[in-house]
Design an enzyme around this catalytic site. Structure first.
Site, PDB file in Angstrom:
ATOM      1  N   CYS A  29       0.844  -1.206   0.000  1.00 40.07           N
ATOM      2  CA  CYS A  29       0.000   0.000   0.000  1.00 40.07           C
ATOM      3  C   CYS A  29       0.872   1.247   0.000  1.00 40.07           C
ATOM      4  O   CYS A  29       2.022   1.213   0.370  1.00 40.07           O
ATOM      5  CB  CYS A  29      -0.869   0.010   1.252  1.00 40.07           C
ATOM      6  SG  CYS A  29      -1.707  -1.527   1.535  1.00 40.07           S
ATOM      7  N   ARG A  62       4.486   0.030  -6.341  1.00 41.15           N
ATOM      8  CA  ARG A  62       4.456  -0.926  -5.220  1.00 41.15           C
ATOM      9  C   ARG A  62       3.316  -1.914  -5.357  1.00 41.15           C
ATOM     10  O   ARG A  62       3.232  -2.884  -4.622  1.00 41.15           O
ATOM     11  CB  ARG A  62       4.331  -0.158  -3.901  1.00 41.15           C
ATOM     12  CG  ARG A  62       5.488   0.805  -3.656  1.00 41.15           C
ATOM     13  CD  ARG A  62       5.104   1.834  -2.617  1.00 41.15           C
ATOM     14  NE  ARG A  62       4.863   1.243  -1.331  1.00 41.15           N
ATOM     15  CZ  ARG A  62       5.736   1.302  -0.315  1.00 41.15           C
ATOM     16  NH1 ARG A  62       6.863   1.932  -0.492  1.00 41.15           N
ATOM     17  NH2 ARG A  62       5.467   0.742   0.821  1.00 41.15           N
ATOM     18  N   TRP A  74      -3.369  -2.498  -1.292  1.00 40.84           N
ATOM     19  CA  TRP A  74      -3.182  -3.851  -1.837  1.00 40.84           C
ATOM     20  C   TRP A  74      -3.938  -4.758  -0.881  1.00 40.84           C
ATOM     21  O   TRP A  74      -3.575  -4.862   0.289  1.00 40.84           O
ATOM     22  CB  TRP A  74      -1.701  -4.178  -1.881  1.00 40.84           C
ATOM     23  CG  TRP A  74      -1.350  -5.436  -2.602  1.00 40.84           C
ATOM     24  CD1 TRP A  74      -1.188  -5.609  -3.942  1.00 40.84           C
ATOM     25  CD2 TRP A  74      -1.131  -6.725  -2.024  1.00 40.84           C
ATOM     26  NE1 TRP A  74      -0.867  -6.906  -4.241  1.00 40.84           N
ATOM     27  CE2 TRP A  74      -0.828  -7.624  -3.076  1.00 40.84           C
ATOM     28  CE3 TRP A  74      -1.153  -7.216  -0.725  1.00 40.84           C
ATOM     29  CZ2 TRP A  74      -0.545  -8.965  -2.867  1.00 40.84           C
ATOM     30  CZ3 TRP A  74      -0.867  -8.546  -0.521  1.00 40.84           C
ATOM     31  CH2 TRP A  74      -0.585  -9.409  -1.581  1.00 40.84           C
ATOM     32  N   ASN A 134      -1.254   1.571   6.527  1.00 45.69           N
ATOM     33  CA  ASN A 134      -0.461   0.467   5.970  1.00 45.69           C
ATOM     34  C   ASN A 134      -0.154  -0.468   7.120  1.00 45.69           C
ATOM     35  O   ASN A 134       0.169  -0.018   8.217  1.00 45.69           O
ATOM     36  CB  ASN A 134       0.881   0.978   5.407  1.00 45.69           C
ATOM     37  CG  ASN A 134       0.735   1.536   4.004  1.00 45.69           C
ATOM     38  OD1 ASN A 134      -0.380   1.580   3.473  1.00 45.69           O
ATOM     39  ND2 ASN A 134       1.830   1.977   3.421  1.00 45.69           N
ATOM     40  N   GLY A 135      -0.204  -1.792   6.840  1.00 47.54           N
ATOM     41  CA  GLY A 135       0.162  -2.763   7.873  1.00 47.54           C
ATOM     42  C   GLY A 135      -0.989  -3.705   8.164  1.00 47.54           C
ATOM     43  O   GLY A 135      -1.988  -3.735   7.451  1.00 47.54           O
ATOM     44  N   GLU A 184      16.255 -18.424  -9.757  1.00 45.98           N
ATOM     45  CA  GLU A 184      15.992 -17.003 -10.040  1.00 45.98           C
ATOM     46  C   GLU A 184      15.502 -16.845 -11.470  1.00 45.98           C
ATOM     47  O   GLU A 184      14.592 -16.056 -11.743  1.00 45.98           O
ATOM     48  CB  GLU A 184      17.255 -16.181  -9.783  1.00 45.98           C
ATOM     49  CG  GLU A 184      17.129 -14.711 -10.097  1.00 45.98           C
ATOM     50  CD  GLU A 184      16.024 -13.996  -9.300  1.00 45.98           C
ATOM     51  OE1 GLU A 184      15.503 -14.571  -8.336  1.00 45.98           O
ATOM     52  OE2 GLU A 184      15.678 -12.867  -9.684  1.00 45.98           O
ATOM     53  N   LYS A 199      11.864 -15.123 -12.415  1.00 49.17           N
ATOM     54  CA  LYS A 199      11.752 -13.972 -13.327  1.00 49.17           C
ATOM     55  C   LYS A 199      10.710 -14.250 -14.403  1.00 49.17           C
ATOM     56  O   LYS A 199       9.872 -13.419 -14.717  1.00 49.17           O
ATOM     57  CB  LYS A 199      13.107 -13.677 -14.009  1.00 49.17           C
ATOM     58  CG  LYS A 199      14.123 -12.966 -13.188  1.00 49.17           C
ATOM     59  CD  LYS A 199      13.781 -11.567 -12.751  1.00 49.17           C
ATOM     60  CE  LYS A 199      13.039 -11.374 -11.486  1.00 49.17           C
ATOM     61  NZ  LYS A 199      13.336 -11.786 -10.210  1.00 49.17           N
ATOM     62  N   GLU A 213       6.918 -14.679 -12.908  1.00 47.23           N
ATOM     63  CA  GLU A 213       6.239 -13.542 -12.250  1.00 47.23           C
ATOM     64  C   GLU A 213       5.853 -12.446 -13.252  1.00 47.23           C
ATOM     65  O   GLU A 213       4.944 -11.681 -12.980  1.00 47.23           O
ATOM     66  CB  GLU A 213       7.094 -12.975 -11.124  1.00 47.23           C
ATOM     67  CG  GLU A 213       8.363 -12.279 -11.533  1.00 47.23           C
ATOM     68  CD  GLU A 213       9.090 -11.704 -10.305  1.00 47.23           C
ATOM     69  OE1 GLU A 213       8.446 -11.193  -9.385  1.00 47.23           O
ATOM     70  OE2 GLU A 213      10.322 -11.789 -10.284  1.00 47.23           O
ATOM     71  N   HIS A 254      13.746 -38.368 -10.928  1.00 52.00           N
ATOM     72  CA  HIS A 254      13.003 -38.832  -9.735  1.00 52.00           C
ATOM     73  C   HIS A 254      11.558 -38.361  -9.762  1.00 52.00           C
ATOM     74  O   HIS A 254      10.908 -38.278  -8.733  1.00 52.00           O
ATOM     75  CB  HIS A 254      13.726 -38.359  -8.469  1.00 52.00           C
ATOM     76  CG  HIS A 254      15.109 -38.894  -8.378  1.00 52.00           C
ATOM     77  ND1 HIS A 254      15.400 -40.166  -7.958  1.00 52.00           N
ATOM     78  CD2 HIS A 254      16.300 -38.347  -8.750  1.00 52.00           C
ATOM     79  CE1 HIS A 254      16.695 -40.374  -8.017  1.00 52.00           C
ATOM     80  NE2 HIS A 254      17.275 -39.282  -8.491  1.00 52.00           N
ATOM     81  N   LYS A 292       5.629  -4.644  -5.050  1.00 54.34           N
ATOM     82  CA  LYS A 292       7.084  -4.497  -5.026  1.00 54.34           C
ATOM     83  C   LYS A 292       7.646  -4.827  -3.649  1.00 54.34           C
ATOM     84  O   LYS A 292       8.699  -5.398  -3.522  1.00 54.34           O
ATOM     85  CB  LYS A 292       7.484  -3.072  -5.402  1.00 54.34           C
ATOM     86  CG  LYS A 292       8.990  -2.844  -5.444  1.00 54.34           C
ATOM     87  CD  LYS A 292       9.669  -3.762  -6.428  1.00 54.34           C
ATOM     88  CE  LYS A 292      11.163  -3.620  -6.432  1.00 54.34           C
ATOM     89  NZ  LYS A 292      11.812  -4.668  -7.270  1.00 54.34           N
TER      90      LYS A 292
END
Ligand code: AGP
Length: 600
Positions: A2, A28, A74, A98-99, A476, A480, A483, A499, A595
């Site tokens: 947020c 964000r 968010w 926020n939180g 990684e 990338k 996402e 396996h 973000k």
């Protein structure tokens, strides 16, 4: 996550400041937005789900106000609807937050018994009602805030306006970041300095359990006990807050292409005078074991450091996902150094893990990209990556800055514990100083990545495989791609395929790999032959002169193990970028992602 902005001014209409501030925080990630401001002597609230443009379209273009608060949300508690959007208002009190309020249900029950009712399904509305409850009981803002801080369990950055006290904005903070920007006649509060940088470069930082009264004449910051605090006035380093995209189509591409500068900028002070400069880095020889904690890409950077600590300096190193670390028995001791890696310095799980280690009195070190972030204050010592502002949700230049900084930390450790020779270190330092020449050919090879993207962008499943360090790098690479392109892509240890996972390989399933370890490459190649035999399309990044015609090969030069991860990850970043470009996704702000994940 947020975004919060609040502004109060002697002589300016604050609505444009609020909207511009929210737009600077859009990167964000959010899914609703709202604003509250004084109009005709009353607090007027306008809220909407979706993007800020929807909010602008709902606002009356002729409205002006000298005081206001605004928010991009968010969704955590409750769906992304306008009812759940902030600001929330309960009688005298209007807030943005926020939180997460962890004990909001208990508080909601208590307030309902006091005849409070609730319109939204958010914890924030409950927090707002609690502030109003105390305000009506004490008719004193200091006491209201003190009782609120005593009652609440959880995290908050709250900006509050009170209907009979509209010469002031009040801000209170615990765990979620909050800054107070100071300028002539106008003061601006925000969750991130990027929201204020257009109007001022001077700001205060609130610490946990601190609050402030902000008006057009001054800013009074107090502790929860009501003691007035004198705080350092910080100055924004404008070079590091470069919010522009330049000539690039996306922030992500700009940030990938900047790596030829950001990597060297991050390590230069530790290598500019050769061996001597490395001694500026903390001495790790007193620790028996290194723990590394992070999330997502930061976790992947930790895995690279683990490999280097263990294989090069013979130092035991374990890497943990922060969301797991904080809930397991982790055998910490005073002989264990825990390194916390975080680009934003605000990731909730990483902060909570850090607080756990601090609560036991054990040593901590931060590898952080954002100055004055929560983690940078909490760690015993903080080493800053100098990647600059990373706007795209998908982390690229912060990741390579993290592995570069961790690499020089390992180098300095290897010198101190005599597992690495000075000659070897000098060779690695030279390669870091030459990093621009080493990575520019990879950055410039757009046609190759675009040709690969054209072959894979319609696929449903893509596998990344490798062994040892190449396995950690494949994690990684897979993150990338998934996402930003929304294609299901997973990283697997090449030796693990037989396996189970190999059952998923079908004709034209893309398998992307790197083979940069001469001791392991033959085994990786035979794993690739196995999936090739089952119809897979192989894309291989290697520093070996492997010439199989059926593989698409991306060659990288032979370099030190400390430089290899950087050369391997750049093709992974660009393959992901061009694949997402062909898919037409929102590359800088992928769906469902933020973000900085400031909630658990
Ligand atoms: C990486 O591309 C993602 N944006 C995400 O995994 C990120 O790395 C993770 O949320 C950790 O963020 P931090 O580095 O700010 O703590």
């Amino acid at each position: 996550m947020c975004g919060i902005v609040g502004a109060i001014s002697k002589d300016r209409n604050v609505l444009p400041i609020l909207i511009t501030g929210l737009k600077n925080l859009e990167y964000r990630g959010y899914d609703s937005a709202g604003v509250a401001y004084l109009k005709n002597k009353k607090i007027n609230i306008v809220k909407t789900s979706g993007k800020i443009i929807n909010l602008e379209n709902k606002l009356n273009k002729n409205d002006k106000s000298n005081i206001g608060i605004a928010h991009t949300r968010w969704a955590t508690h409750g769906k992304a609807t306008s009812i759940n959007a902030h600001p929330h208002s309960v009688k005298h009190i209007t807030i943005v937050h926020n939180g997460i309020i962890e004990n909001y249900e208990e508080i909601k029950d208590m307030l309902e018994k006091e005849n409070y009712s609730f319109k939204s399904s958010t914890d924030t509305e409950v927090a707002c009602a609690l502030l109003n409850y105390y305000y009506e009981e004490f008719r004193d803002v200091d006491r209201t805030i003190k009782e609120f801080m005593k009652k609440i369990i959880g995290s908050y950055a709250i900006v509050m306006i009170i209907d009979n006290d509209l010469d002031n904005i009040y801000v209170l903070k615990k765990e979620s970041p909050l800054v107070i920007g100071i300028s002539d006649n106008t003061n601006i509060v925000a969750s991130d300095i990027r929201a204020i940088v257009k109007y001022t470069n001077k700001y205060y930082i609130l610490n946990d359990f601190e609050y402030a009264k902000v008006n057009t004449n001054d800013v009074i910051i107090k502790s929860v006990n009501g003691d007035i605090l004198s705080k350092e006035l910080h100055t924004i380093n404008l070079e590091e807050i470069d919010n522009s995209k330049g000539h690039y189509k996306h922030y992500m591409l700009k940030e990938i292409m900047e790596q030829n500068k950001t990597i060297l900028r991050t390590v230069l002070s530790f290598i500019e005078d050769g061996i001597d400069s490395l001694s500026k880095l903390p001495d790790l020889t007193k620790y028996k074991e290194i723990y590394i904690v992070g999330c997502g890409t930061a976790y992947h950077a930790g895995l690279v450091a683990k490999y280097l600590f263990e294989e090069i300096t013979n130092t035991k190193c374990n890497v943990y996902l922060a969301s797991e670390f904080r809930y397991q028995n982790n055998f910490l001791s005073k002989d264990t150094l825990t390194i916390f890696i975080s680009q934003s310095g605000e990731t909730a799980d990483t902060i909570s893990s850090l607080k756990l280690v601090k609560s036991k009195g054990y040593p901590t070190l931060g590898i952080i990209n954002v100055d004055n972030s929560t983690i940078s204050y909490l760690v015993d010592k903080c080493l800053y990556t100098k990647a600059g502002s990373e706007i795209a949700v998908a982390s690229t230049k912060a990741y390579t800055a993290q592995i570069a900084l961790l690499s020089v930390l390992v180098l300095s450790h290897g010198l101190r514990n005599k597992t690495i020779s000075e000659d070897y270190v000098l060779k690695v330092i030279d390669q870091f100083k030459n990093i621009d020449n080493l990575i520019s050919p990879l950055l410039d090879d757009k046609d190759l990545y675009l040709s690969i993207a054209k072959k894979i962008y319609k696929e449903k499943d893509i596998f990344y495989i490798g062994r040892g360090l190449d396995y950690y790098l494949s994690m990684e690479g897979a993150l990338k791609l998934k996402e930003i392109s929304y294609i299901h892509s997973e990283a697997y240890s090449a030796g693990e395929l037989k396996h189970g996972t190999i059952s998923l390989i079908e004709k034209s399933t893309p398998v992307i790999s790197s083979a940069t370890n001469t001791k392991l490459n033959a085994k990786t190649i035979s794993n690739l032959e196995e999936v090739l035999a089952r119809g897979a399309d192989i894309y291989l990044i290697t520093d070996d002169n492997y010439k199989d015609k059926s593989f698409t090969i991306i060659n990288i030069p032979k370099v030190s193990i400390f430089i290899k991860p950087i050369l391997v990850i750049i093709p992974y970043q660009l393959i992901a970028y061009y694949t997402a470009l062909l898919k037409g996704t929102d590359i800088d702000k992928p769906k469902n992602l933020a973000k900085s994940v400031t909630v658990e």
